[in-house]
Write a protein that holds these residues in place. Structure first.
Motif, PDB file in Angstrom:
ATOM      1  N   UNK A 191      -5.348  35.873   5.896  1.00 42.20           N
ATOM      2  CA  UNK A 191      -4.440  34.730   5.810  1.00 42.20           C
ATOM      3  C   UNK A 191      -4.211  34.128   7.187  1.00 42.20           C
ATOM      4  N   UNK A 192      -4.017  34.990   8.180  1.00 43.18           N
ATOM      5  CA  UNK A 192      -3.765  34.512   9.541  1.00 43.18           C
ATOM      6  C   UNK A 192      -4.932  33.667  10.041  1.00 43.18           C
ATOM      7  N   UNK A 193      -6.143  34.154   9.834  1.00 40.10           N
ATOM      8  CA  UNK A 193      -7.314  33.411  10.309  1.00 40.10           C
ATOM      9  C   UNK A 193      -7.403  32.040   9.662  1.00 40.10           C
ATOM     10  N   UNK A 194      -7.119  31.970   8.362  1.00 39.51           N
ATOM     11  CA  UNK A 194      -7.188  30.687   7.663  1.00 39.51           C
ATOM     12  C   UNK A 194      -6.092  29.733   8.135  1.00 39.51           C
ATOM     13  N   UNK A 195      -4.871  30.259   8.228  1.00 38.90           N
ATOM     14  CA  UNK A 195      -3.771  29.388   8.647  1.00 38.90           C
ATOM     15  C   UNK A 195      -3.927  28.970  10.105  1.00 38.90           C
ATOM     16  N   UNK A 196      -4.435  29.881  10.926  1.00 38.13           N
ATOM     17  CA  UNK A 196      -4.685  29.551  12.321  1.00 38.13           C
ATOM     18  C   UNK A 196      -5.658  28.381  12.428  1.00 38.13           C
ATOM     19  N   UNK A 197      -6.718  28.425  11.623  1.00 31.63           N
ATOM     20  CA  UNK A 197      -7.707  27.347  11.635  1.00 31.63           C
ATOM     21  C   UNK A 197      -7.094  26.024  11.204  1.00 31.63           C
ATOM     22  N   UNK A 198      -6.288  26.069  10.143  1.00 31.47           N
ATOM     23  CA  UNK A 198      -5.661  24.851   9.638  1.00 31.47           C
ATOM     24  C   UNK A 198      -4.664  24.285  10.644  1.00 31.47           C
ATOM     25  N   UNK A 199      -3.845  25.145  11.231  1.00 33.32           N
ATOM     26  CA  UNK A 199      -2.844  24.680  12.194  1.00 33.32           C
ATOM     27  C   UNK A 199      -3.497  24.076  13.440  1.00 33.32           C
ATOM     28  N   UNK A 200      -4.623  24.633  13.841  1.00 33.05           N
ATOM     29  CA  UNK A 200      -5.310  24.088  15.006  1.00 33.05           C
ATOM     30  C   UNK A 200      -5.850  22.690  14.707  1.00 33.05           C
ATOM     31  N   UNK A 201      -6.369  22.496  13.476  1.00 35.72           N
ATOM     32  CA  UNK A 201      -6.825  21.166  13.083  1.00 35.72           C
ATOM     33  C   UNK A 201      -5.649  20.200  13.047  1.00 35.72           C
ATOM     34  N   UNK A 202      -4.528  20.641  12.465  1.00 32.21           N
ATOM     35  CA  UNK A 202      -3.347  19.782  12.376  1.00 32.21           C
ATOM     36  C   UNK A 202      -2.866  19.368  13.763  1.00 32.21           C
ATOM     37  N   UNK A 240      -4.696  19.068  16.406  1.00 31.90           N
ATOM     38  CA  UNK A 240      -5.664  18.154  17.011  1.00 31.90           C
ATOM     39  C   UNK A 240      -5.566  16.745  16.427  1.00 31.90           C
ATOM     40  N   UNK A 241      -5.025  16.617  15.195  1.00 30.12           N
ATOM     41  CA  UNK A 241      -4.928  15.299  14.565  1.00 30.12           C
ATOM     42  C   UNK A 241      -3.873  14.404  15.229  1.00 30.12           C
ATOM     43  N   UNK A 242      -2.871  15.027  15.824  1.00 25.22           N
ATOM     44  CA  UNK A 242      -1.831  14.302  16.573  1.00 25.22           C
ATOM     45  C   UNK A 242      -1.152  13.224  15.719  1.00 25.22           C
ATOM     46  N   UNK A 243      -0.806  13.596  14.498  1.00 20.87           N
ATOM     47  CA  UNK A 243      -0.089  12.687  13.607  1.00 20.87           C
ATOM     48  C   UNK A 243       1.411  12.976  13.694  1.00 20.87           C
ATOM     49  N   UNK A 244       2.192  11.926  13.739  1.00 16.98           N
ATOM     50  CA  UNK A 244       3.635  12.083  13.926  1.00 16.98           C
ATOM     51  C   UNK A 244       4.302  12.881  12.819  1.00 16.98           C
ATOM     52  N   UNK A 245       3.742  12.841  11.609  1.00 13.93           N
ATOM     53  CA  UNK A 245       4.400  13.474  10.469  1.00 13.93           C
ATOM     54  C   UNK A 245       3.747  14.788  10.036  1.00 13.93           C
ATOM     55  N   UNK A 246       2.899  15.345  10.891  1.00 14.68           N
ATOM     56  CA  UNK A 246       2.342  16.683  10.666  1.00 14.68           C
ATOM     57  C   UNK A 246       2.906  17.620  11.725  1.00 14.68           C
ATOM     58  N   UNK A 247       3.409  18.777  11.291  1.00 20.22           N
ATOM     59  CA  UNK A 247       3.940  19.744  12.240  1.00 20.22           C
ATOM     60  C   UNK A 247       2.833  20.148  13.212  1.00 20.22           C
ATOM     61  N   UNK A 248       3.177  20.254  14.480  1.00 17.39           N
ATOM     62  CA  UNK A 248       2.216  20.652  15.495  1.00 17.39           C
ATOM     63  C   UNK A 248       2.636  21.998  16.062  1.00 17.39           C
ATOM     64  N   UNK A 249       1.904  23.044  15.684  1.00 20.60           N
ATOM     65  CA  UNK A 249       2.225  24.383  16.148  1.00 20.60           C
ATOM     66  C   UNK A 249       2.022  24.475  17.655  1.00 20.60           C
ATOM     67  N   UNK A 250       2.824  25.311  18.297  1.00 19.11           N
ATOM     68  CA  UNK A 250       2.694  25.540  19.735  1.00 19.11           C
ATOM     69  C   UNK A 250       1.535  26.486  20.011  1.00 19.11           C
ATOM     70  N   UNK A 251       1.461  27.568  19.230  1.00 14.75           N
ATOM     71  CA  UNK A 251       0.427  28.582  19.440  1.00 14.75           C
ATOM     72  C   UNK A 251       0.430  29.552  18.263  1.00 14.75           C
TER      73      UNK A 251
END
Length: 577
Positions: free
Chosen positions: A257-268, A270-281
């Motif tokens: 689960x961590x690997x999948x969510x990590x991949x998704x959060x990194x994409x999110x 990189x998208x730099x959209x104002x209405x998508x949460x941007x994880x710190x790390x």
């Protein structure tokens, strides 16, 4: 004549270092919260290590040890410490082994080689090994980017000195998070640069916990997702949400689960959209897995819908429209990157900005993407109907009906869920918190509190009669506001469409909503006029006696419900566009 005396430099002492550490035990004897270990902030390292103070410390060492170190050797050593061994110098001071500093320079032992550990169980010269742990994971995810495999077997330190150096080094090794790196791996002993938050917060789900802490200002670089938080924070750091995944028995594959969510959060991110949460790390620490997010001061959308009594005016209407367009853009961006969210609901949309109910300056953020589906895999589990009256099931589309054979789910799944959330936003804007409570009370009279229901006679599903009634009420009350009425009609006729084939893709939804917003912007009186002021009394109507939900505390942001995790982990099925 200046009456002030110059500040006299002094040596660096054990007490100086101890006083500069963060998270020391409080005066009342109480320890810091979990996750707030003792560490020396990076700014304090620079504050302590000044050339003159280092020189005075070495001069004192030369006097006490009766060393024959020349002035030239002294200058070279000071330069070496200032450029390469600030932390090592402090570790030697705090372990009272500063006499080993010449040996350190002789062996070219530098801060970049930390951490070190002890290998073997030799009786005499037990070795200090500089290992390849544990910096930011490299871009391939197969190793680490710092450290060496140098073995200093001929150090002449005593075993006690080596043990003390190993144990004390961790206080000086709290990491620095940066925009350049996203995924990290840390040793169990390494402290994180976290401080207690001024307002504690926390929450727990079946598979994870969330803790509100503060990230020390000296330990993050220019991370865009923190800039807004930085502007309103204290000089010690910014509030963050630390989400820890936990493993229970053998049922949960946390690593997967961590690997999948990590991949998704990194994409999110990189998208730099104002209405998508941007994880710190994200990071691994021992067997645990963590995600770091900026703390959303306004809680989540469910909190807002239930508690926010904001005034109905043109600014509120404008804010609602902007949020609807922004959320649709965020989902369209995810879909364009082959990611489906899969669990859109008010409690998974955060309010970033002023505290709950403060103003129309906050921004709604799509978060909790633990159910996000990337590439060709989609997992789903449908247990028996739960009694939770405001959970994920409320916002699921008709294609997940238990009467239907399990098949492939489209990204249009998210479009239905967006339609549900958008309808609730407009109900709240026009009829207030009481309007939302009434809506859910009526919806919850059925066994399944969804926006659709199964037909009793004919096969198939239909939009819930309560939902239809709300659309009818809104169109009637907004009939003199054509642009807003058009928005309501679009949600009814396109987003909440039972047939998946007749439901548009998210890109088309975003494009249409942008057009509607432009129409509203071009005709200000369509945003708010005297007709809408007549609705204000309806917002002040007493709420139903029975509350539909106990509400979601701020601390529950980012916490996934057991049902959602089960949905992700069980029963794989393919996905299609």
């Amino acid at each position: 004549m200046d009456s002030q005396c110059p500040i006299q430099a002094r040596t660096v002492s054990f007490t100086d270092i101890s006083n500069a550490c963060a998270n020391k035990k409080k005066g009342n004897g109480l320890p810091s919260p979990a996750g707030c270990d003792v560490f020396l902030p990076l700014n304090e390292v620079d504050s302590l290590i000044q050339p003159e103070r280092v020189r005075l410390t070495l001069t004192e060492l030369r006097r006490v040890a009766e060393s024959k170190m020349s002035d030239g050797e002294m200058s070279d050593l000071v330069e070496y410490i200032m450029n390469h061994a600030k932390k090592i110098f402090l570790i030697l001071v705090i372990t009272r082994t500063i006499h080993n500093i010449m040996d350190v320079k002789k062996r070219n032992f530098e801060d970049q080689h930390l951490p070190v550990y002890i290998t073997g169980q030799q009786t005499d010269n037990q070795a200090i090994h500089l290992t390849d742990i544990q910096g930011p994971i490299n871009s391939q995810g197969t190793g680490h980017s710092q450290g060496s495999n140098m073995l200093l077997e001929d150090f002449t330190w005593s075993d006690a000195e080596k043990d003390s150096f190993y144990e004390k080094q961790w206080v000086f090794l709290a990491p620095n998070f940066s925009e350049a790196n996203f995924a990290y791996t840390f040793e169990n002993y390494r402290p994180l640069p976290f401080l207690p938050a001024a307002t504690p917060g926390g929450g727990a789900g079946h598979f994870g916990t969330v803790q509100r802490l503060k990230l020390h200002f000296a330990h993050y670089g220019n991370i865009p997702s923190l800039q807004e938080a930085i502007n309103g924070s204290s000089d010690k750091g910014v509030d963050i949400a630390v989400k820890r995944l936990t493993q229970i028995g053998n049922e949960t594959d946390v690593a997967k689960f961590y690997d999948k969510e990590n991949s998704t959060l990194e994409v999110m991110r990189s998208l730099k959209k104002d209405h998508l949460i941007r994880a710190i790390a994200t990071y691994k620490k021992g067997n645990d897995r963590y995600f770091l997010f900026p703390w959303a001061k306004g809680g989540n959308l469910q909190d807002m819908l239930e508690k926010d009594e904001r005034k109905l005016d043109k600014d509120l209407i404008n804010w609602i429209v902007c949020q609807i367009v922004g959320l649709s853009e965020g989902i369209a961006a995810l879909h364009a990157n082959n990611i489906r969210h899969g669990d859109i609901k008010p409690s998974n949309i955060l309010c970033d900005g002023p505290d709950l109910g403060a103003s129309n300056k906050s921004i709604l953020l799509i978060a909790d993407v633990g159910l996000a589906k990337k590439h060709e895999e989609y997992t789903r589990y449908r247990p028996k109907i739960t009694t939770t009256r405001h959970g994920s099931i409320t916002y699921e589309p008709p294609e997940v009906s238990p009467k239907k054979e399990l098949g492939r789910l489209s990204r249009k799944y998210d479009v239905w869920s967006l339609g549900c959330v958008f309808l609730e936003l407009i109900i709240w804007a026009v009829y207030g918190t009481n309007g939302i409570k009434t809506f859910h009370k009526e919806l919850n009279k059925n066994a399944t509190p969804q926006f659709w229901k199964d037909r009793k006679v004919h096969s198939g599903e239909k939009v819930h009669s309560i939902v239809k009634k709300r659309f009818k009420d809104l169109k009637k009350d907004l009939k003199n506001l054509p642009a807003l009425a058009h928005l309501v009609e679009f949600i009814e006729e396109k987003l909440l469409k039972v047939s998946v084939d007749e439901r548009p893709y998210s890109t088309a939804v975003y494009d249409k909503l942008k057009t509607i917003k432009q129409d509203i912007d071009n005709i200000p009186e369509d945003r708010f006029n005297a007709e809408l002021t007549k609705l204000v009394p309806k917002r002040e109507t007493p709420a139903p006696a029975e509350s539909t939900n106990a509400g979601t505390n701020l601390a529950t942001q980012y916490v996934r419900s057991p049902r959602s995790w089960c949905s992700w982990l069980l029963k794989t099925r393919p996905a299609h566009k």
